[in-house]
Each structure stands twice: as structure tokens, then as C-alpha cells.
Design a protein around this motif. Sequence first.
Motif, PDB file in Angstrom:
ATOM      1  N   ALA A  62      48.662  45.184  24.896  1.00 51.17           N
ATOM      2  CA  ALA A  62      49.667  45.486  23.877  1.00 51.17           C
ATOM      3  C   ALA A  62      51.032  45.747  24.505  1.00 51.17           C
ATOM      4  CB  ALA A  62      49.224  46.691  23.054  1.00 51.17           C
ATOM      5  N   ALA A  63      51.059  46.460  25.645  1.00 50.27           N
ATOM      6  CA  ALA A  63      52.332  46.734  26.312  1.00 50.27           C
ATOM      7  C   ALA A  63      52.962  45.448  26.834  1.00 50.27           C
ATOM      8  CB  ALA A  63      52.113  47.725  27.450  1.00 50.27           C
ATOM      9  N   ALA A  64      52.157  44.547  27.374  1.00 50.18           N
ATOM     10  CA  ALA A  64      52.688  43.268  27.866  1.00 50.18           C
ATOM     11  C   ALA A  64      53.320  42.462  26.738  1.00 50.18           C
ATOM     12  CB  ALA A  64      51.567  42.470  28.527  1.00 50.18           C
ATOM     13  N   THR A  65      52.627  42.396  25.606  1.00 50.21           N
ATOM     14  CA  THR A  65      53.150  41.638  24.473  1.00 50.21           C
ATOM     15  C   THR A  65      54.405  42.297  23.918  1.00 50.21           C
ATOM     16  OG1 THR A  65      50.876  41.018  23.941  1.00 50.21           O
ATOM     17  CG2 THR A  65      52.534  40.582  22.277  1.00 50.21           C
ATOM     18  N   SER A  66      54.424  43.622  23.822  1.00 52.15           N
ATOM     19  CA  SER A  66      55.596  44.332  23.310  1.00 52.15           C
ATOM     20  C   SER A  66      56.794  44.170  24.240  1.00 52.15           C
ATOM     21  CB  SER A  66      55.267  45.820  23.130  1.00 52.15           C
ATOM     22  OG  SER A  66      54.223  46.000  22.207  1.00 52.15           O
ATOM     23  N   TYR A  67      56.526  44.191  25.544  1.00 55.65           N
ATOM     24  CA  TYR A  67      57.612  44.013  26.506  1.00 55.65           C
ATOM     25  C   TYR A  67      58.228  42.627  26.363  1.00 55.65           C
ATOM     26  CZ  TYR A  67      59.935  46.029  30.585  1.00 55.65           C
ATOM     27  OH  TYR A  67      60.839  46.613  31.432  1.00 55.65           O
ATOM     28  N   LEU A  68      57.368  41.635  26.169  1.00 53.75           N
ATOM     29  CA  LEU A  68      57.870  40.272  25.992  1.00 53.75           C
ATOM     30  C   LEU A  68      58.613  40.133  24.666  1.00 53.75           C
ATOM     31  CD1 LEU A  68      57.899  37.424  27.230  1.00 53.75           C
ATOM     32  CD2 LEU A  68      55.770  36.958  25.997  1.00 53.75           C
ATOM     33  N   ALA A  69      58.088  40.784  23.622  1.00 50.37           N
ATOM     34  CA  ALA A  69      58.750  40.711  22.316  1.00 50.37           C
ATOM     35  C   ALA A  69      60.099  41.408  22.320  1.00 50.37           C
ATOM     36  CB  ALA A  69      57.844  41.339  21.255  1.00 50.37           C
ATOM     37  N   GLY A  70      60.309  42.356  23.224  1.00 47.85           N
ATOM     38  CA  GLY A  70      61.599  43.025  23.320  1.00 47.85           C
ATOM     39  C   GLY A  70      62.675  42.175  23.962  1.00 47.85           C
ATOM     40  N   GLU A  71      62.288  41.095  24.604  1.00 52.37           N
ATOM     41  CA  GLU A  71      63.241  40.232  25.296  1.00 52.37           C
ATOM     42  C   GLU A  71      63.485  38.916  24.565  1.00 52.37           C
ATOM     43  OE1 GLU A  71      64.935  41.188  27.932  1.00 52.37           O
ATOM     44  OE2 GLU A  71      63.890  43.110  28.011  1.00 52.37           O
ATOM     45  N   ILE A  72      62.431  38.370  23.964  1.00 54.83           N
ATOM     46  CA  ILE A  72      62.559  37.091  23.266  1.00 54.83           C
ATOM     47  C   ILE A  72      61.921  37.205  21.889  1.00 54.83           C
ATOM     48  CG2 ILE A  72      62.569  35.759  25.408  1.00 54.83           C
ATOM     49  CD1 ILE A  72      59.653  35.043  24.880  1.00 54.83           C
ATOM     50  N   LEU A  73      62.301  36.299  21.017  1.00 57.69           N
ATOM     51  CA  LEU A  73      61.737  36.272  19.675  1.00 57.69           C
ATOM     52  C   LEU A  73      60.441  35.472  19.704  1.00 57.69           C
ATOM     53  CD1 LEU A  73      62.031  36.982  16.686  1.00 57.69           C
ATOM     54  CD2 LEU A  73      63.271  34.815  16.367  1.00 57.69           C
ATOM     55  N   LEU A  74      59.332  36.167  19.480  1.00 57.73           N
ATOM     56  CA  LEU A  74      58.030  35.508  19.505  1.00 57.73           C
ATOM     57  C   LEU A  74      57.774  34.789  18.188  1.00 57.73           C
ATOM     58  CD1 LEU A  74      55.822  38.292  21.171  1.00 57.73           C
ATOM     59  CD2 LEU A  74      56.817  36.279  22.254  1.00 57.73           C
ATOM     60  N   PRO A  75      57.119  33.627  18.237  1.00 58.37           N
ATOM     61  CA  PRO A  75      56.827  32.896  16.988  1.00 58.37           C
ATOM     62  C   PRO A  75      55.629  33.450  16.226  1.00 58.37           C
ATOM     63  CG  PRO A  75      56.009  31.666  18.876  1.00 58.37           C
ATOM     64  CD  PRO A  75      56.729  32.870  19.432  1.00 58.37           C
ATOM     65  N   PHE A  76      55.123  34.578  16.665  1.00 61.09           N
ATOM     66  CA  PHE A  76      53.959  35.182  16.016  1.00 61.09           C
ATOM     67  C   PHE A  76      54.065  36.698  16.145  1.00 61.09           C
ATOM     68  CE2 PHE A  76      52.874  33.456  20.237  1.00 61.09           C
ATOM     69  CZ  PHE A  76      52.738  34.639  20.949  1.00 61.09           C
ATOM     70  N   PRO A  77      53.340  37.453  15.321  1.00 62.93           N
ATOM     71  CA  PRO A  77      53.364  38.922  15.425  1.00 62.93           C
ATOM     72  C   PRO A  77      52.823  39.404  16.771  1.00 62.93           C
ATOM     73  CG  PRO A  77      52.410  38.220  13.334  1.00 62.93           C
ATOM     74  CD  PRO A  77      52.543  36.981  14.188  1.00 62.93           C
ATOM     75  N   VAL A  78      53.118  40.659  17.081  1.00 59.17           N
ATOM     76  CA  VAL A  78      52.706  41.228  18.363  1.00 59.17           C
ATOM     77  C   VAL A  78      51.190  41.271  18.477  1.00 59.17           C
ATOM     78  CG1 VAL A  78      52.724  43.326  19.759  1.00 59.17           C
ATOM     79  CG2 VAL A  78      54.811  42.578  18.641  1.00 59.17           C
ATOM     80  N   TYR A  79      50.506  41.603  17.380  1.00 57.57           N
ATOM     81  CA  TYR A  79      49.044  41.712  17.463  1.00 57.57           C
ATOM     82  C   TYR A  79      48.388  40.370  17.780  1.00 57.57           C
ATOM     83  CZ  TYR A  79      48.831  39.906  12.647  1.00 57.57           C
ATOM     84  OH  TYR A  79      48.940  39.138  11.523  1.00 57.57           O
ATOM     85  N   VAL A  80      49.016  39.273  17.352  1.00 51.58           N
ATOM     86  CA  VAL A  80      48.490  37.949  17.711  1.00 51.58           C
ATOM     87  C   VAL A  80      48.640  37.721  19.217  1.00 51.58           C
ATOM     88  CG1 VAL A  80      48.735  35.465  17.362  1.00 51.58           C
ATOM     89  CG2 VAL A  80      48.951  37.022  15.416  1.00 51.58           C
ATOM     90  N   GLY A  81      49.762  38.172  19.754  1.00 59.91           N
ATOM     91  CA  GLY A  81      49.952  38.053  21.201  1.00 59.91           C
ATOM     92  C   GLY A  81      48.925  38.841  21.981  1.00 59.91           C
TER      93      GLY A  81
END
Length: 697
Positions: free
Chosen positions: A218-237
Amino acid sequence: MQSSDFEKERIASGGLKSSRTEWIAIEPPHFSRNPHSSVRMNHSDSLYPPSFHQSQYDIVLRRQRAHQEGKPKFTGVPSRFLNLTNDFEFAGWGSISHLKLAPEDISRGELEHNSFREQQVLGQFTASALAANDILGGVFYTLPSVVAVAGVYSPISLFVAALTLFLWRPIMEELASAFPISGAPYSYLLNVSTKSVALLGAALLLLDFAATVVVSAAAATSYLAGEILLPFPVYVGVVLVLVLFTFVSLSGLRESARIAAGILAMHIVVITMLIVASAIALGRGGSAQLSSNWSDGNTGMPSAAIARQIFNGVCIGMLGLTGFECAPAYTAKMKQNCYPKVLRNLHLSTLVLNSGVMLLVVALLPIEVVESGENILSLLAQKVAGRWLRIVVVVDAVVVLCAGVLTGIFSACELFAELAYDRVIPRAFLATLPVTGAPYVTVISFIAFSALIYGSTGANLIVLSQMFSMVWLAVMGLFPVSLVLLRFSRPRLPRVSRCSLLLVVGAIIVTLAITGGNVAIGPSIAGWFALYIIVILVLFSFSQNKVTMLRWVYWAYDQLPWLHRQQLTKGWGLGLIHLMRSLRRREVCLLVKTDEINHLFNMILYVRYNEETSCLKLVHFHQGDIPSEMVANAKILDEAFPEITVGLMLVEGQFEPKNLAALAHHLKIPRSLMFMSSPGPNFQYRVAEFGTRIISI
């Protein structure tokens, strides 16, 4: 009965030597009633065996002749079942047997003993990498949480939190020198306490490893979402990360360890670049920002409030040490004398990294930016070196946090293997892929369990992180408790390293104090923690006590006589009996050296209360000499436990690891279900070489 008849009966029943000077005496010697007398008088000083009028051995023989071989041992105790039979509660009679290991068994034992050393494949750096990716990756999600409660005092809090590991390192080294086995601290508790206590440790470990996996993903996905716009929600990541590292784990142990080592090397390079660039920027710009932050954080605060802030920061800062408890989980995979170096590497790296990086953050970034909770290290990289270093730090954060997922999976595999060998969970969890040898049932089941925890919290990273901190503290508290039990229950067990009792007491006090601090900061943590622990313990309890649960079902069926007359249900009782008998037929061995009946009795009691079996075999290795009362006492104990078949096997040969492995192969019993007494300090073999469980002092 004449003396010659006695001799024939004795030889036939025990297979002992026929010398007239060796006999089994059940009746204790008669001592003088005079308390001032120093002379101990036997009832007979003759070299010949006593007659049946003088000996009580005929009682055992008479009872043995009275029963039919193979029939259950019934007692006069009334049955709890009013309408159905209770035959299944009584076992058959044990037998006395002699065994000389065949050459093929011995060769197989040597092969298995040699494979014990071959499994020690992890060197200092590789073994450190598996846990270090978790413990060093914590810097990416720990810093914002610590700043939120400690403010400008965060570097102090993180440094103090890291100092506490000086208490745990000697404790963990002593435990590992006594038990260099996988699955710690579950394995430690299993060898120094009861199985129920050990299952509490296993539940905490399982929740800790699952929290490691979920929080890292979850931290890895949130860190990535803080830098770029993900095409899917964080929980999918998060789900994608779990799926990815499921396939990585299925590639096998060696490959997973090499990947972890490569990731750690990359992380060290990136963090070194960030620290050097930050130090250069601090030297050029001066300490103006640090002074400003310090003055803002000190404005109008009393000393008590400052101390409370630092303490709260220490409590939350423990989250940055998570991963340290993973190293003992795979001790058996490490090369000899490698474990203390691994603990040292993990401790020193977190001692320097967490507090050092936090100090640079406070010195170079405004405190309000730090308290915003965004990707702090990427903001620091942007300020000290520009966009390129920020991208590098973000990539490093994602990769290292994902490696924490690998650490959790790897540690969980070791724990599940120990639980399967101990018959807590089905042996299907030991199934491996033919090519890589990866335990695919364990990996898939553990990932599914981790995903369930993530979903049950509503994919809330804050709740998961708080619970993670609580679980980690509970797991770390198991180490000093295990050492106290080790010193009390197994004082003779040889070990190289020893630590002061003050360190043990200090570790327990620190654990209680910081746990209380975490609960005070977020009372809901205790609720989530208790919920998951109770659920896991209930599942373990059902799995461990399958026969007991079935007996309750059988009792309920017995209370409803109308079911016995129905065509569809009248066979249920027989089905339950068959299932209970099949579960109880799995054999357990007690490796015994002495014929002292009180010692044998206590070992059988351990099996009775900790293992669901009706088949118990006393095994004694000998090289010609057999304790005089071994056979007679085995027969007495066989009669004393109607629900257990107590047999005796006299194995010709020396008690050593390869012979024990050969016996396990011959009997088709895993060595994890062979129990022994604690060896003394002069024992020439290590406990791990036998692979057995220690159950008595």
C-alpha cells in the motif's frame, strides 16, 4: 511359578539379556525405618532375581496375559455418551520391539543429515538483504507519521527508537545460538513452553508478516500515486503488487534472495546519493532553515510537553524498525556464524539511516511542508538536486517497498512450513512446485490472507500502519519472554551467546511502555489488533484440536437419539468414529535415555495435552546395554493411559543425527514429531541437526 518360568517370561516380554544378575524390579527397595541409620537395606542381597512372592512384576504380566492382543484397553470409567459406543476413546496395547537399522535406512539418514548443511545457502549480505529491504523501506512511510506527533524533535525520537534494539540484539543472539531453527519465535516457544503458548506466537507472527506485506504494498502504491496520476485507484495498485510478487516468490528461495540483494544494493546507492546531495546543500545554504524550524517547534512549550512529544515520536518511530523480527524467521537458511552479523547490519543501518535522513529533512525543508505528510524524501531530493534525483528516489521507494512484500512472503513460508510439520495446519502447505521448489500452496494462501486483511480495513493505510506497529511490538516482546522461559525450562541447553538478565527485563519494560504509548495515541489500534489475533487463534485452535471438535459433534449426535433411527443419518456416528480414529493414528515418538518412570510419565503427559494422537512410541538407542526397568515401565505406562498405545522400540546404534534421520525414514514419522529431553552442555551435536522438539528439562 518357578524361577526358570520367571526367566522365560522376562526374556519373552522384554527381550533382555538372560543373565541371572539382571532382572526387572518393580517393587522399590525397602529402606530402614530408623531415621538415624545411614545404611540402606534392600529386601534381598541375593544375586538371583526375587520370587513372585517378593516382586510386584507379576501384576504387570498377569494383566498383559489377561488381555487379547490388539483389543482396546477399557476402564471402569463411565462413558459420557449415553446412546453410542465410546470404543474409539480407547487405544490398543503397545508392543516391545527391537530394531537394527537397515543399510538403506542409514544411507537415507546420511543423505538427509547432509542436506541440513546444504540448505544453509544465505550469506551475510543476502540474509541481511531479505530483512533490510523491509526495515530500510520503512523510512518512506515512517517519517511523516513521526513528524505528525514529534514535530521538530523527530530525529531525536527516531534515534532513541533505534537505540532500543541494543536491548534485543543480545537476546535474539542467545535464542538463536540455543535454537538455530526457522520459524522463530514460534519455534522458540514450542521448545520451551506448551503448544498453545507457541500458537499465540505463531498468530502474532502471521499477522505481523501479513501486515508487512500489506503496508509495504500500500505504501509503494501511495508513494507512486503521489508523484504521477495512476489510471486506476490505489487499492487496484496494491492488488497488482501482491499478484506480481506472488509470481516472484514462486520462482524459488535462491532467486528471491538474489532479487532482494539486488534491490538492497540499489537502495544503498540511491540513499547515499540523497544523503551526499543533502549534506552539500546544507553546507552551502547553512543552518538557517534548521534554526527556523527549531524555534517554531519550541515556541512556548513546557519541558513536559516536549518530553511527551519525543516519547510519542519514539512510539510511532518503532514502525521504522519493522523487519528486524523477520531475520530470525529464516535462521536455519543462514550460514554458520552469520546471524549475529545480520542483526548488526540491520541495526546499524537503521540507526544511521532513519535519524540521519530525518535530521536532513528537518534541516532543509520547512516544518509545515514536512508535516503535510506528502512524499517527504522526493521533496528533499527535488530541493537538493533537482527533478532527476526526485525521479530516482521515487523509483527506489516503490521498488524497495515492494521488496518488503517479498520479505513478508518469505518469512511466512518458513512459519507455515513449521506449522505443517507440527500438524497444526494440513501438510498440503508443504507442497512445492517441481521446478523451483517453491511452496505454492503457502504462497497463494498467505497472499489471499493478506488481501483479506487489506480489504477488511477498508484499504485504510493509516489503520494498517497503526496495527502494524502494535503487532510488531507484540512480536518483539516474545523474544525476551522466550529467553526467560528458556532459562527456566531448559537451563542445560547448550548455547554460545549469553546476555544479562537486566537486558531481558529492560526489553520487557520497554515493550510494555511503548505499547501503552501507542494505545494512548490511537486507542482504536488495540481493537483492530485484538480482532485479528482472536480470529487467527480461533482458526489455529480448531485446526490443532480437530479430534476434540469432532468429539463434541459426536456428543451432540449422541444427545439426539431420533437421528440414530433415520436412514440418512444413522451412519453419521460411524463416520465420525472413523475420522477421529484416522486422525489419532498418526504416530509420535519420544526419544528416551533413562528408565525413570516419573520422567517417562511427564513426557507422555506432554504428548497427551499437546498432540492429538493415540499412537506413542518410546524409542531408546543403545549399544548393548539397556536400562534394567525400561521394558517394565513401558508396560506400566501403556496400562496407565487407556487412550494411548504406548510401545517401546529398542534401536541398536548410537544416538546421533544420521541415525535419527534413518529411524524417521524407517518409521515414516517426521523428526518434528520426535520429542526429546534437553541435552546438556557437553552434548556434541547441535539441536538443529536433530530437527526434534525439546519437551523437558
